[in-house]
Design a protein around this motif. Structure first.
Motif, short mmCIF file in Angstrom:
data_model
loop_
_atom_site.label_atom_id
_atom_site.label_comp_id
_atom_site.label_asym_id
_atom_site.label_seq_id
_atom_site.Cartn_x
_atom_site.Cartn_y
_atom_site.Cartn_z
N VAL A 185 0.72 -1.13 -0.15
CA VAL A 185 0.03 0.14 -0.07
C VAL A 185 0.65 1.31 0.01
O VAL A 185 0.47 2.41 -0.55
CB VAL A 185 -0.81 0.07 1.24
N GLY A 186 2.04 0.98 0.91
CA GLY A 186 2.83 2.28 1.04
C GLY A 186 3.54 2.70 -0.49
O GLY A 186 3.86 4.11 -0.53
N GLN A 187 3.52 1.93 -1.55
CA GLN A 187 4.19 2.21 -2.69
C GLN A 187 3.42 2.90 -3.55
O GLN A 187 4.02 3.42 -4.54
CB GLN A 187 4.77 1.01 -3.38
N ALA A 188 2.19 3.05 -3.30
CA ALA A 188 1.29 3.80 -4.19
C ALA A 188 1.68 5.33 -4.23
O ALA A 188 2.17 5.99 -3.50
CB ALA A 188 -0.09 3.70 -3.68
N THR A 189 1.73 5.70 -5.73
CA THR A 189 1.97 7.32 -5.63
C THR A 189 0.98 8.00 -6.59
O THR A 189 0.47 7.26 -7.41
CB THR A 189 3.25 7.44 -6.48
N PRO A 190 0.80 9.34 -6.05
CA PRO A 190 -0.15 10.07 -6.91
C PRO A 190 0.25 10.54 -8.50
O PRO A 190 1.55 10.80 -8.49
CB PRO A 190 -0.40 11.27 -6.16
N VAL A 191 -0.46 10.26 -9.36
CA VAL A 191 -0.30 10.77 -10.64
C VAL A 191 -1.24 11.64 -11.17
O VAL A 191 -2.35 11.18 -11.46
CB VAL A 191 -0.08 9.59 -11.81
N ASN A 192 -0.97 13.00 -11.25
CA ASN A 192 -2.27 13.94 -11.62
C ASN A 192 -3.38 13.63 -10.96
O ASN A 192 -4.58 13.51 -11.47
CB ASN A 192 -2.65 13.96 -13.13
N GLY A 193 -3.36 13.50 -9.62
CA GLY A 193 -4.43 13.15 -8.69
C GLY A 193 -5.08 11.68 -8.71
O GLY A 193 -6.03 11.38 -8.12
#
Ligand code: SER
Length: 879
Positions: free
Chosen positions: A763-771
């Motif tokens: 879960v922690g690896q998720a990154t935001p890309v343009n929201g």
């Protein structure tokens, strides 16, 4: 008077005149190769007329089921029928014209009370005797008409058989019917006169070349169509207005919602349906099954024609079983085979009609296509187009013709026939080729050889003289060691392949050499050839040899053959009398029996059949083969093969003696002398081999011993492995299975748990890309299910996200992409992402917007592929 009453009245009239009433014979004329179907009451009397069999009484009467195929396409008008009942009285060398004419007149005027002034009679041109007898009976001379061969000479039925001049009674429907000419008489082709009764003075036997020889004694054969008689008695112009057809037309009306009498086209369709329903039900009751040739094709054509006319009445769904139900209801009390066979009849119809619906829709589509492609003004369907429809799609040409006509098209008939002929030639060529392989291509019709005397029923060895030697396809005087050879002896104990029983093997030993016989075959009717190789020395034409059949092998074959008879008897007992043999193979190793039956057998049916056979084996019943007259065998209840042609004399094999007889079959095969010899029968398989056809395979004797032995040792081995007794094996296996299931469940649980933990750690690896939350990661999951499990957890935890997971299964990269619904709304598509990602690894795939799976080839490109995801999301969201 109802039709039932008329039928009874007729039979009573003749029984009172010392006739024996005989039941109708089957529509399938067993053992009569000249006929496809029973066309007249005289068919079952033929052997009596020909002097080949003795009737139970010289005077006979019957009401016979008849079927005539010539008129199928005319059915639907007022008078043509395919199936009908024929009332008849017969004299086998007993009374002749005088009584026949006097009684016929007495019956129609005195018993049925047809008005005399409406009756006319016809006689053959020079038959003064018959003409005189009619006037004596009271027919005015001007109403006795002399007609020629076309009208007043009957027979033979088929291409040969009994025939003779005849004389008819006609009924006058009145001046207002037909041609209305003042001099109209029964010789006229108009509709005014209805032929009611035909009296045939059977005097000749006609052979295939048309040559007539007098019969041993003159006979009487009369025939009166019951349906027509009923129409005349009821004062109706059409057989469809009688009590026979009324309930059937009524049923058509109920099913279709159409009323009879409201329009010629729909009336005709209703008549066709009602008429064909009778034919269909009766044919199936007598054992005919839809097929592509012979009787099977007659039935198929009838059924298809009825279905097609049903469509004209708006009946798109199968309805013929219901019609047949109405026939059974109306006629089952007279013909119990209908009631007995009810389930079978209805099911055959259902299966065939459903199949036809499929054929029809595919064929119609194709025909529509063919018609649509025709340019303006081109209104001919070519022979080739019609042939493709027929050959590839099974679409009958009659239908193509009929539909074409409805749409203003014609079919190029000559072209079609040409295509058919080409196909026939191809088939013939193929058959020749197949034969050439199986039989060394020597044409024995070139030699004059005496019929081989077969001694193999009594013994398996004996002496015989070599009357023909064929080496490499040519006659020879000598065959040398090592040469392939075909030998014909004047006398042999070797059984040649026939009726499913394989040919014998063994040796021929001569003074100068011997031959190993590898097969025995019929090379011509009555001529048996031994095939094999010379194994030592040489064989010389004209020499006498000792022929020794491999007796052990033959004993195995005989056990299997007698067992097929026991099997057939048991099948009939357990499944019903509709069971008919459709083929068999009797080899030393096993037996195969093909028969008509519609459903798979239940396990307990198979068990009962096997038990019955084994009981018959233990009863050690005598098995006796006798040569008898064909008709006598049939009268004694012997089973004849459905499509086999028999001669005048046949071999009848009985198991057990009457009254305790278990089975009687016409059979040329070799059999054990008592059933105990078979030892044991074990059924090894049961299955379908086509619509309405089943196959049973079984072993007996040594084969059964071998099979039981090998099963027992397997079972014992298994028991040892399981550390149990053979009896405990199933229980032990069930316990192990349960253990295994529990184990599997447990490890699945563990795996799910593991997946969940791995997912949580991602879960922690998720990154935001343009929201948009994007998670692209390589994980280790051993199955796609595991991968999906992880995806589900992540989706739940992240709420709104694009998740792309990669793993390696069996050495190949696999991807799972998920897009939560809210993001699908923003233009993201899991299938498209999965495709792009997988392409990097040399693969492909795709799927739905919310979830997709894809696979690739190169596992080393996994990281590169996953790294693509954020960019893909960015681009998609921007758009
Ligand atoms: N055989 C004759 C017929 O069929 C008379 O029974 O008409």
């Amino acid at each position: 008077m109802t039709s039932d009453e008329l039928r009874e009245l007729f039979l009573r009239f003749f029984v009172e005149r010392d006739h024996q009433m005989v039941p109708s014979s089957s529509l399938v004329p067993h053992g009569d190769p000249t006929l496809l179907l029973t066309t007249a009451g005289m068919v079952q009397m033929k052997p009596y007329f020909l002097g080949q069999a003795t009737p139970p009484k010289p005077r006979l009467a019957s009401c016979q089921k008849c079927f005539r195929t010539t008129d199928i396409d005319s059915v639907g008008d007022a008078k043509h029928l395919t199936f009908f009942e024929m009332l008849g009285n017969f004299s086998v060398g007993d009374y002749f014209k005088k009584e026949a004419i006097a009684w016929a007149w007495e019956f129609v005027t005195g018993w049925v009370k047809l008005p005399r002034e409406r009756l006319w009679t016809t006689v053959y041109l020079d038959d003064d005797e018959a003409a005189g007898l009619w006037t004596e009976a009271g027919v005015p001379p001007e109403r006795v008409i002399r007609l020629g061969k076309k009208d007043n000479f009957w027979g033979p039925a088929g291409d040969s058989g009994p025939c003779g001049p005849c004389s008819e009674i006609h009924y006058d429907l009145g001046k207002d019917v037909g041609c209305r000419r003042a001099d109209c008489n029964p010789g006229c082709d108009c509709e005014r006169f209805v032929e009611v009764w035909n009296l045939v003075f059977m005097q000749f036997n006609q052979d295939r070349q048309g040559k007539r020889t007098p019969l041993p004694r003159p006979n009487i054969d009369t025939g009166m169509g019951l349906e027509r008689l009923a129409a005349v008695v009821h004062g109706k112009l059409s057989v469809y207005d009688t009590d026979t057809f009324r309930p059937l037309l009524q049923r058509v009306a109920e099913i279709s919602g159409k009323q009879y009498g409201r329009g010629e086209a729909s009336d005709r369709a209703m008549r066709v349906v009602a008429e064909h329903a009778r034919g269909i039900a009766f044919l199936i009751a007598d054992g005919v099954i839809p097929g592509n040739e012979g009787r099977g094709y007659v039935l198929r054509r009838l059924l298809r024609r009825a279905a097609l006319f049903g469509r004209k009445l708006g009946l798109e769904k199968p309805f013929l079983a219901e019609m047949a139900g109405a026939v059974i209801q109306a006629m089952g009390h007279v013909y119990p085979e209908l009631t007995r066979g009810r389930d079978f009849i209805l099911q055959v119809i259902r299966l065939e009609e459903e199949r036809f619906q499929d054929t029809l829709s595919t064929g119609l589509e194709n025909l529509d296509g063919v018609i649509a492609r025709k340019g303006e003004g081109l209104r001919v369907i070519s022979g080739e187009e019609a042939f493709v429809l027929y050959d590839t799609y099974g679409f009958p040409v009659e239908l193509t013709r009929e539909i074409a006509r409805d749409r203003g098209f014609t079919v190029d008939e000559a072209g079609f026939e040409q295509q058919m002929e080409q196909q026939r030639q191809r088939a013939r060529a193929a058959a020749r080729f197949g034969n050439a392989e199986a039989h060394a291509a020597f044409d024995y019709s070139r030699l004059t050889l005496p019929a081989t005397v077969f001694t193999g029923y009594e013994s398996t060895s004996g002496e015989g003289r070599i009357v023909s030697l064929v080496v490499d396809g040519s006659p020879a005087d000598v065959a040398e060691a090592g040469q392939g050879v075909e030998v014909v002896l004047d006398t042999t104990p070797f059984y040649a392949e026939m009726g499913g029983q394989v040919g014998d093997e063994g040796v021929l030993k001569g003074a100068t050499g011997s031959m190993q016989v590898e097969d025995t075959v019929w090379v011509r009717p009555e001529l048996i050839a031994h095939r094999g190789h010379v194994v030592g020395g040489r064989l010389v034409a004209g020499d006498t040899v000792t022929a020794e059949v491999d007796a052990e092998r033959r004993a195995d074959i005989m056990r299997n053959h007698t067992a097929t008879h026991l099997l057939q008897a048991a099948l009939r007992q357990v499944l019903g009398e509709h069971v008919q043999q459709r083929g068999s193979l009797v080899s030393p190793e096993r037996l195969r029996f093909d028969f008509s039956h519609l459903r798979a057998l239940e396990a307990d049916e198979v068990e009962r059949i096997q038990r019955l056979v084994n009981e018959s084996i233990r009863r050690n019943l005598p098995v006796v083969g006798r040569v008898v007259q064909y008709q006598q065998a049939i009268n004694e209840g012997a089973i004849a093969l459905f499509d086999e042609k028999y001669g005048d004399t046949v071999r009848m094999v009985q198991v057990g003696e009457p009254p305790a007889r278990l089975s009687a079959e016409l059979c040329g095969g070799t059999h054990v002398s008592a059933t105990g010899n078979i030892g044991l029968l074990l059924i090894t398989s049961e299955g379908s081999i086509g619509a309405g056809l089943r196959r049973i395979e079984a072993v007996t004797g040594r084969g059964a011993e071998g099979l039981a032995g090998s099963y027992m040792s397997s079972l014992q081995g298994l028991a040892e492995q399981l550390r149990s007794t053979p009896e405990e094996v199933p229980q032990k296996l069930a316990a192990l299975q349960a253990e295994l299931d529990a184990e599997r469940k447990h490890s699945a649980q563990l795996e799910r748990e593991l997946s969940r933990r791995v997912a949580e750690s991602l879960v922690g690896q998720a990154t935001p890309v343009n929201g948009v939350t994007v998670l692209a990661a390589r994980v280790s999951a051993s199955t796609m299910a595991g991968l999906r499990e992880m995806g589900d957890v992540l989706r739940e935890k992240l709420g709104s996200a694009v998740i792309a997971l990669g793993t390696v299964v069996d050495g190949r990269p696999q991807f799972l992409v998920m897009v939560t619904p809210d993001l699908v709304g923003r233009g993201l598509h899991a299938g498209k992402i999965a495709l792009k990602v997988a392409q990097v690894t040399g693969g492909g795939g795709g799927g739905k917007p919310e979830m997709a799976q894809a696979g690739g080839k190169d596992r080393n490109k996994m990281a590169e592929a996953l790294a693509l995801v954020p960019g893909l999301v960015e681009k998609a969201v921007q758009k």
